[in-house]
Each structure stands twice: as structure tokens, then as C-alpha cells.
Design an enzyme around this catalytic site. Structure first.
Site, PDB file in Angstrom:
ATOM      1  N   LYS A  39      38.816  34.774   7.819  1.00 33.47           N
ATOM      2  CA  LYS A  39      38.188  33.402   7.218  1.00 33.47           C
ATOM      3  C   LYS A  39      38.811  33.287   5.860  1.00 33.47           C
ATOM      4  O   LYS A  39      38.176  34.225   4.934  1.00 33.47           O
ATOM      5  CB  LYS A  39      36.757  33.244   7.608  1.00 33.47           C
ATOM      6  CG  LYS A  39      36.236  32.073   7.219  1.00 33.47           C
ATOM      7  CD  LYS A  39      35.062  31.806   7.501  1.00 33.47           C
ATOM      8  CE  LYS A  39      33.920  32.298   6.412  1.00 33.47           C
ATOM      9  NZ  LYS A  39      33.919  31.266   5.086  1.00 33.47           N
ATOM     10  N   ASP A  66      37.916  27.660   6.316  1.00 34.85           N
ATOM     11  CA  ASP A  66      36.605  27.324   5.970  1.00 34.85           C
ATOM     12  C   ASP A  66      36.648  26.309   4.786  1.00 34.85           C
ATOM     13  O   ASP A  66      36.033  26.692   3.804  1.00 34.85           O
ATOM     14  CB  ASP A  66      35.680  28.155   6.007  1.00 34.85           C
ATOM     15  CG  ASP A  66      34.308  27.913   5.940  1.00 34.85           C
ATOM     16  OD1 ASP A  66      34.097  26.708   6.440  1.00 34.85           O
ATOM     17  OD2 ASP A  66      33.425  28.854   5.695  1.00 34.85           O
ATOM     18  N   LYS A  68      35.197  22.990   5.042  1.00 41.88           N
ATOM     19  CA  LYS A  68      34.019  22.286   5.148  1.00 41.88           C
ATOM     20  C   LYS A  68      34.142  20.700   4.546  1.00 41.88           C
ATOM     21  O   LYS A  68      33.730  20.261   3.646  1.00 41.88           O
ATOM     22  CB  LYS A  68      33.016  22.818   4.445  1.00 41.88           C
ATOM     23  CG  LYS A  68      32.307  24.262   4.878  1.00 41.88           C
ATOM     24  CD  LYS A  68      31.138  24.811   4.117  1.00 41.88           C
ATOM     25  CE  LYS A  68      30.524  25.962   4.742  1.00 41.88           C
ATOM     26  NZ  LYS A  68      31.681  27.060   4.350  1.00 41.88           N
ATOM     27  N   ASP A  71      34.280  13.790   3.783  1.00 39.41           N
ATOM     28  CA  ASP A  71      34.760  12.623   2.903  1.00 39.41           C
ATOM     29  C   ASP A  71      34.961  11.494   3.970  1.00 39.41           C
ATOM     30  O   ASP A  71      34.631  11.563   5.123  1.00 39.41           O
ATOM     31  CB  ASP A  71      36.272  12.780   2.443  1.00 39.41           C
ATOM     32  CG  ASP A  71      36.552  11.983   1.109  1.00 39.41           C
ATOM     33  OD1 ASP A  71      36.230  11.017   1.043  1.00 39.41           O
ATOM     34  OD2 ASP A  71      37.036  12.963   0.320  1.00 39.41           O
ATOM     35  N   THR A 122      23.240  27.698   5.832  1.00 40.20           N
ATOM     36  CA  THR A 122      22.357  28.945   6.172  1.00 40.20           C
ATOM     37  C   THR A 122      21.427  29.118   4.914  1.00 40.20           C
ATOM     38  O   THR A 122      20.673  29.969   5.097  1.00 40.20           O
ATOM     39  CB  THR A 122      23.251  30.264   6.687  1.00 40.20           C
ATOM     40  OG1 THR A 122      24.468  30.298   5.925  1.00 40.20           O
ATOM     41  CG2 THR A 122      23.273  29.741   8.275  1.00 40.20           C
ATOM     42  N   ARG A 214      30.008  39.576   2.839  1.00 38.82           N
ATOM     43  CA  ARG A 214      29.582  40.476   1.760  1.00 38.82           C
ATOM     44  C   ARG A 214      29.178  41.992   2.508  1.00 38.82           C
ATOM     45  O   ARG A 214      29.223  42.903   2.190  1.00 38.82           O
ATOM     46  CB  ARG A 214      28.609  39.996   0.872  1.00 38.82           C
ATOM     47  CG  ARG A 214      29.270  39.262  -0.104  1.00 38.82           C
ATOM     48  CD  ARG A 214      28.142  38.227  -0.744  1.00 38.82           C
ATOM     49  NE  ARG A 214      27.722  37.194  -0.047  1.00 38.82           N
ATOM     50  CZ  ARG A 214      26.720  36.402  -0.242  1.00 38.82           C
ATOM     51  NH1 ARG A 214      26.134  36.450  -1.374  1.00 38.82           N
ATOM     52  NH2 ARG A 214      26.228  35.424   0.692  1.00 38.82           N
TER      53      ARG A 214
HETATM   54  O1  C5P Z   1      28.862  37.023   2.622  1.00 37.08           O
HETATM   55  P1  C5P Z   1      28.343  36.381   3.702  1.00 37.08           P
HETATM   56  O2  C5P Z   1      28.207  37.310   4.888  1.00 37.08           O
HETATM   57  O3  C5P Z   1      27.040  35.470   3.298  1.00 37.08           O
HETATM   58  O4  C5P Z   1      29.591  35.025   3.846  1.00 37.08           O
HETATM   59  C1  C5P Z   1      29.242  34.003   4.713  1.00 37.08           C
HETATM   60  C2  C5P Z   1      30.084  33.228   5.006  1.00 37.08           C
HETATM   61  O5  C5P Z   1      29.965  32.227   5.830  1.00 37.08           O
HETATM   62  C3  C5P Z   1      30.830  32.512   3.737  1.00 37.08           C
HETATM   63  O6  C5P Z   1      32.157  32.633   3.614  1.00 37.08           O
HETATM   64  C4  C5P Z   1      30.215  31.172   3.768  1.00 37.08           C
HETATM   65  O7  C5P Z   1      30.984  30.045   3.065  1.00 37.08           O
HETATM   66  C5  C5P Z   1      30.047  30.846   5.048  1.00 37.08           C
HETATM   67  N1  C5P Z   1      29.083  29.781   5.758  1.00 37.08           N
HETATM   68  C6  C5P Z   1      27.831  29.781   5.468  1.00 37.08           C
HETATM   69  N2  C5P Z   1      27.101  28.981   6.092  1.00 37.08           N
HETATM   70  C7  C5P Z   1      27.582  28.098   6.830  1.00 37.08           C
HETATM   71  C8  C5P Z   1      28.899  28.075   6.962  1.00 37.08           C
HETATM   72  C9  C5P Z   1      29.780  28.704   6.374  1.00 37.08           C
HETATM   73  O8  C5P Z   1      27.356  30.892   4.991  1.00 37.08           O
HETATM   74  N3  C5P Z   1      26.659  26.833   7.276  1.00 37.08           N
END
Ligand code: C5P
Length: 237
Positions: A39, A66, A68, A71, A122, A214
């Protein structure tokens, strides 16, 4: 890793979120051949543009851009066409753009890529939702916004792990459920994610794709973390 990739890792999308190009390239090479999806998020895309997508495509079976998008319909439609030309497999747009924006996005996507619709991010807990004047239950809102995504013909939604069970019941396969906010993979301190679950819980609850950043990329030993994840997911279902 020398052993063949685990099939359960097909359900994993690694989030390549970093300002450092060396780390980005290393993660592409390390995770790309092992997991189903790489991603490329806003951070990498704003820094390196289509080149970041190209690097991910070199290593991964599928690439998820990703961005998002949110617009007016005409602008989003044009951006979706451009992403289609880049050869990505998945692209995100925000449900909050409304039905006309979703329809324009889907028309531009056609069968060239799968649109995943972001419901509620989230990191938003009840306090943040209240501050935004988004009253009512987040579960109901996510369910309604998912219905909009489906009505527009989009491939699936991005939702928190806590909403999976209800959304799976309301939206049978092949509607795609993608969930970030995966935690509980070894030791990771408190961060910005709030509505979270373990990888095995999310997969068991009906997720098709787990977005994990992460907990893998910042693990002390990312290869060991990936092996642990594969073992954990192999035990589901
Ligand atoms: O590091 P982590 O596991 O929190 O990464 C989650 C990934 O998912 C990030 O790239 C974040 O931009 C993406 N994301 C998110 N919540 C959403 C959509 C995408 O955390 N609703």
C-alpha cells in the site's frame, strides 16, 4: 525469507508509510514478495509521486494507492482515471464525498481498478466524532455509508475491525472489506489508532484484507514479525 509465502499473507496489505526513501525501497523488497498487497499512502505519494507506485509494482502482486480522494465528482473522476493509468489495483475514495462523487469515481474506475470506500477513519473515537458534530452511533453511520458505496457499484469499503461482523452480514462476498487498525502483533506502544483488533480477530470476523503498517514496518525485527503474523493467520478458519 527463503521459504515460500504463506497463503494467509495474501490477505495482508503492508502500509509503506515513511518519509525515508531507503526504508520505502527496503520495505518494498522485503514485504512485496511475501504479502498480497503493498500500500502506497499519502506520505509516500506526496513525496515521490508515481515513482513510488512504480517501485511498489516491481515487487508486489497487487498495489493499493491509498489517496482517500474527497472532492467534487468531476475532479475525483479525473484523479481516478489518472490512477487507473498508473496501473494500481486498488484506490481509496471517501464516502463523505456523497453518492454523486462515488458514482463519478466508479464510472472512471470501470473494470480497471477496484475502488475501496473509506467510511470512518479508525483514529476517530467517540470524543472526536462528537467534536465533529457526527452524532449517533458510528456503527450505524458506517453501515449506511457502506450501503452508499455498494449502491454506487464500488468494490468494497475500508472500515474498523469493530464494524466487520455487522458489515459482513449486511454485505456478502464478493463485496470487499478492508480493515486497518490492526494491533496486538508483538509489542507496540500507544499510537493514534483507536478502534483496533488483532489480526486473527479481524480475519475471523470477515475481513478480506488487513492493512498493517507500523506493527510490521516498525517492528524490531520486521521479518520475524511477518513470520509470526503468517503463523497466527494460518491458524484462522
Ligand atoms: O501503521 P498502521 O498499522 O496504523 O497503518 C494503518 C494504515 O492504514 C495507514 O497507512 C493509514 O493511512 C491507513 N488507514 C487507516 N484508517 C482508515 C483508512 C486507512 O488507518 N480508515
Amino acid at each position: 525469507m527463503s521459504h515460500p509465502p504463506s497463503r494467509s499473507l495474501d490477505h495482508v496489505a503492508v502500509a509503506l508509510d515513511t518519509p525515508d526513501r531507503e526504508s520505502f525501497d527496503q520495505w518494498c523488497a522485503l514485504f512485496g514478495p511475501q504479502v498480497g498487497v503493498l500500500k502506497v499512502g499519502l506520505e509516500a505519494y506526496v513525496r515521490w509521486g508515481p515513482d513510488a507506485v512504480g517501485e511498489a509494482r516491481r515487487w508486489a502482486r497487487r498495489v493499493f494507492l491509498d489517496l482517500k480522494l474527497h472532492d467534487i465528482p468531476n475532479t475525483v473522476g479525473g484523479a481516478v482515471s489518472a490512477a487507473r493509468d498508473l496501473g494500481v489495483d486498488y484506490l481509496t475514495v471517501h464516502a463523505a464525498g456523497g453518492p454523486r462523487m462515488l458514482a463519478a469515481a466508479q464510472e472512471a474506475a470501470g473494470d480497471g481498478l477496484e475502488l475501496l470506500v473509506v467510511t470512518l477513519l479508525t483514529h476517530l473515537d467517540s470524543e472526536s466524532l462528537e467534536a465533529l458534530d457526527l452524532e449517533g452511533s458510528s456503527a450505524d453511520r458506517v453501515s449506511r455509508w457502506t450501503a452508499l458505496a455498494r449502491a454506487a457499484g464500488c468494490a468494497g469499503v475500508v472500515c474498523s475491525p469493530l464494524e466487520l461482523a455487522r458489515l459482513r452480514e449486511e454485505n456478502p462476498a464478493p463485496f470487499v472489506l478492508v480493515t486497518p487498525g490492526i494491533r496486538g502483533l508483538g509489542s507496540m506502544g500507544d499510537d493514534d489508532q483507536r478502534r483496533t483488533a488483532s489480526p486473527e480477530t479481524a480475519l475471523g470476523a470477515g475481513a478480506d484484507l488487513l492493512v498493517i503498517g507500523r506493527p510490521l514496518t516498525r517492528a524490531a525485527d520486521p521479518e520475524a514479525a511477518l513470520r509470526t503474523l503468517a503463523k497466527t493467520l494460518d491458524g484462522v478458519g
